[in-house]
Design an enzyme around this catalytic site. Structure first.
Site, PDB file in Angstrom:
ATOM      1  N   ASN A 167       0.877  -1.177   0.000  1.00 40.56           N
ATOM      2  CA  ASN A 167       0.000   0.000   0.000  1.00 40.56           C
ATOM      3  C   ASN A 167       0.911   1.223   0.000  1.00 40.56           C
ATOM      4  O   ASN A 167       1.458   1.593   1.030  1.00 40.56           O
ATOM      5  CB  ASN A 167      -0.888  -0.030   1.251  1.00 40.56           C
ATOM      6  CG  ASN A 167      -1.687   1.258   1.440  1.00 40.56           C
ATOM      7  OD1 ASN A 167      -1.792   2.072   0.525  1.00 40.56           O
ATOM      8  ND2 ASN A 167      -2.256   1.431   2.630  1.00 40.56           N
ATOM      9  N   TRP A 168       1.065   1.813  -1.186  1.00 42.33           N
ATOM     10  CA  TRP A 168       2.010   2.922  -1.322  1.00 42.33           C
ATOM     11  C   TRP A 168       1.512   4.201  -0.633  1.00 42.33           C
ATOM     12  O   TRP A 168       2.278   5.138  -0.447  1.00 42.33           O
ATOM     13  CB  TRP A 168       2.258   3.231  -2.800  1.00 42.33           C
ATOM     14  CG  TRP A 168       3.099   2.237  -3.534  1.00 42.33           C
ATOM     15  CD1 TRP A 168       3.547   1.019  -3.081  1.00 42.33           C
ATOM     16  CD2 TRP A 168       3.606   2.380  -4.869  1.00 42.33           C
ATOM     17  NE1 TRP A 168       4.290   0.404  -4.054  1.00 42.33           N
ATOM     18  CE2 TRP A 168       4.349   1.207  -5.160  1.00 42.33           C
ATOM     19  CE3 TRP A 168       3.503   3.359  -5.854  1.00 42.33           C
ATOM     20  CZ2 TRP A 168       4.987   1.016  -6.391  1.00 42.33           C
ATOM     21  CZ3 TRP A 168       4.135   3.170  -7.077  1.00 42.33           C
ATOM     22  CH2 TRP A 168       4.866   2.016  -7.346  1.00 42.33           C
ATOM     23  N   LYS A 169       0.215   4.253  -0.329  1.00 42.17           N
ATOM     24  CA  LYS A 169      -0.382   5.484   0.227  1.00 42.17           C
ATOM     25  C   LYS A 169      -0.085   6.663  -0.711  1.00 42.17           C
ATOM     26  O   LYS A 169       0.000   6.464  -1.929  1.00 42.17           O
ATOM     27  CB  LYS A 169       0.102   5.714   1.658  1.00 42.17           C
ATOM     28  CG  LYS A 169      -0.103   4.482   2.535  1.00 42.17           C
ATOM     29  CD  LYS A 169       0.068   4.741   3.997  1.00 42.17           C
ATOM     30  CE  LYS A 169      -0.131   3.425   4.761  1.00 42.17           C
ATOM     31  NZ  LYS A 169      -0.117   3.604   6.214  1.00 42.17           N
ATOM     32  N   GLU A 191      -6.915   5.121   7.776  1.00 40.51           N
ATOM     33  CA  GLU A 191      -6.684   6.523   7.397  1.00 40.51           C
ATOM     34  C   GLU A 191      -7.898   7.089   6.674  1.00 40.51           C
ATOM     35  O   GLU A 191      -8.232   8.272   6.828  1.00 40.51           O
ATOM     36  CB  GLU A 191      -5.404   6.627   6.545  1.00 40.51           C
ATOM     37  CG  GLU A 191      -4.160   6.393   7.410  1.00 40.51           C
ATOM     38  CD  GLU A 191      -2.970   5.797   6.681  1.00 40.51           C
ATOM     39  OE1 GLU A 191      -2.940   5.808   5.432  1.00 40.51           O
ATOM     40  OE2 GLU A 191      -2.058   5.308   7.380  1.00 40.51           O
ATOM     41  N   GLU A 243      -5.757  -4.561  10.819  1.00 44.63           N
ATOM     42  CA  GLU A 243      -4.749  -3.517  10.975  1.00 44.63           C
ATOM     43  C   GLU A 243      -5.032  -2.730  12.250  1.00 44.63           C
ATOM     44  O   GLU A 243      -5.806  -1.760  12.226  1.00 44.63           O
ATOM     45  CB  GLU A 243      -4.773  -2.563   9.781  1.00 44.63           C
ATOM     46  CG  GLU A 243      -4.423  -3.213   8.464  1.00 44.63           C
ATOM     47  CD  GLU A 243      -3.777  -2.220   7.505  1.00 44.63           C
ATOM     48  OE1 GLU A 243      -2.687  -2.513   7.021  1.00 44.63           O
ATOM     49  OE2 GLU A 243      -4.354  -1.151   7.266  1.00 44.63           O
ATOM     50  N   GLY A 290       2.192   2.463  10.796  1.00 46.13           N
ATOM     51  CA  GLY A 290       3.168   3.534  10.622  1.00 46.13           C
ATOM     52  C   GLY A 290       3.899   3.927  11.895  1.00 46.13           C
ATOM     53  O   GLY A 290       4.590   4.945  11.928  1.00 46.13           O
ATOM     54  N   SER A 296       3.094  -1.939  10.524  1.00 46.42           N
ATOM     55  CA  SER A 296       4.529  -2.032  10.820  1.00 46.42           C
ATOM     56  C   SER A 296       5.121  -3.407  10.520  1.00 46.42           C
ATOM     57  O   SER A 296       6.021  -3.860  11.229  1.00 46.42           O
ATOM     58  CB  SER A 296       4.809  -1.610  12.267  1.00 46.42           C
ATOM     59  OG  SER A 296       4.485  -0.231  12.444  1.00 46.42           O
ATOM     60  N   GLY A 339       2.613  -1.100   4.343  1.00 42.53           N
ATOM     61  CA  GLY A 339       2.679   0.313   4.002  1.00 42.53           C
ATOM     62  C   GLY A 339       4.112   0.744   3.740  1.00 42.53           C
ATOM     63  O   GLY A 339       4.660   0.536   2.649  1.00 42.53           O
ATOM     64  N   GLY A 340       4.745   1.335   4.749  1.00 39.45           N
ATOM     65  CA  GLY A 340       6.081   1.915   4.585  1.00 39.45           C
ATOM     66  C   GLY A 340       7.086   1.001   3.899  1.00 39.45           C
ATOM     67  O   GLY A 340       7.817   1.437   2.994  1.00 39.45           O
TER      68      GLY A 340
HETATM   69  P1  PGA Z   1       2.645   0.406   7.707  1.00 27.94           P
HETATM   70  O1  PGA Z   1       1.191   0.658   7.082  1.00 27.94           O
HETATM   71  O2  PGA Z   1       3.152  -0.884   7.157  1.00 27.94           O
HETATM   72  O3  PGA Z   1       3.450   1.591   7.247  1.00 27.94           O
HETATM   73  O4  PGA Z   1       2.466   0.367   9.192  1.00 27.94           O
HETATM   74  C1  PGA Z   1       0.306  -0.407   6.903  1.00 27.94           C
HETATM   75  C2  PGA Z   1      -0.975   0.109   6.291  1.00 27.94           C
HETATM   76  O5  PGA Z   1      -1.357   1.236   6.584  1.00 27.94           O
HETATM   77  O6  PGA Z   1      -1.630  -0.611   5.507  1.00 27.94           O
END
Ligand code: PGA
Length: 246
Positions: free
Chosen positions: A9-11, A91, A161, A167, A206, A227-228
């Site tokens: 998930n690149w956001k 989010e 999640e 994050g 994370s 994510g990250g």
């Molecule tokens: P993260 O994000 O891996 O940066 O914690 C996960 C997500 O929001 O899907």
């Protein structure tokens, strides 16, 4: 056992130039469904560059067409080659006011277009500390079920999640995550029968190259929503490899 799946998930990250290197370094991993959910403007670029990696979007409109300025429909996403759409990411819920019913309608829209919704659920830190994890996740899932109906559950991926883990660098421990995943698996089986109980349940929050293997080794964790760490090809691919070994 559900198919192993790892979804990036690149956001709100990327540029045409930066994406070239990242997309070019992604590839298929045996035994794992690998996918990346990129920002809308880069879907066509990603569709053209990816080999052996599926494509997804980070949200989707609940509407199909018409006077909904700024919206992107599930049909458009399918047209661009998407297989997945994330719905109900925390989010979206906290920053953009999406409630459980909206998340349900978005999941229904994705299913209507032949996409697999990745339905995100999870508790806040305050809810966890108040002992309300099962209640919160049950409410989130029940509302989606009320919109899409039990037979559709087998065509859904659920992503657990915990909001406090997203994050923050503080992932749930494998045992903490497994306990919630077992509850989600039970809920799926009770509501949708054996086919739903075999649905893919991802953990997100994370996940990194160094904790992925222990999370994915848990019996009810079928992979991750990343994510990250999905922004660095080497990290993301080693997370995918960890799913292959699990
Ligand atoms: P993260 O994000 O891996 O940066 O914690 C996960 C997500 O929001 O899907």
């Amino acid at each position: 056992m559900a198919q192993k799946r790892v979804v990036g998930n690149w956001k709100l990250n990327g540029s045409l130039a930066a994406n070239e290197a990242l997309l070019g370094a992604l590839g298929a991993v045996a035994g794992v469904d690998v996918a990346v959910c990129v920002p809308f403007p880069y879907l066509a670029q990603a569709a053209a560059r990816l080999r052996g990696v599926a494509l997804g979007a980070q949200t989707v409109s609940e509407f199909q067409s018409g006077a909904y300025t700024g919206e992107v429909s599930a049909e458009m996403l399918a047209d661009l080659g998407c297989r997945y759409a994330i719905v109900g990411h925390s989010e979206r819920r906290t920053l953009f006011g999406e409630d459980d019913a909206t998340v349900g309608r978005k999941a229904a829209a994705a299913l209507r277009a032949g996409l697999m919704p990745i339905v995100c659920v999870g508790e806040s830190l305050a809810e966890r500390e108040a002992g309300r994890v099962a209640e919160v996740i049950g409410r989130q899932l029940d509302t989606v079920l009320a919109v899409i109906g039990a037979p559709a559950l087998a065509r859904v991926t659920v992503a657990y999640e915990p909001v406090w883990a997203i994050g923050t660098g503080r992932a749930a421990s494998a045992q903490e995550a497994q306990a919630v995943h077992a509850g989600i698996r039970r809920w799926l089986g009770e509501r949708g029968g054996a086919a739903a109980a075999a649905a893919c349940v991802l953990y997100g929050g994370s996940v990194k190259a160094d904790n992925a293997a222990s999370l994915f080794a848990m019996p009810d964790i079928d992979g991750g929503l990343i994510g990250g760490a999905s922004l660095a090809a080497r990290d993301f691919m080693s997370i995918c490899q960890a799913a292959n070994g699990a």
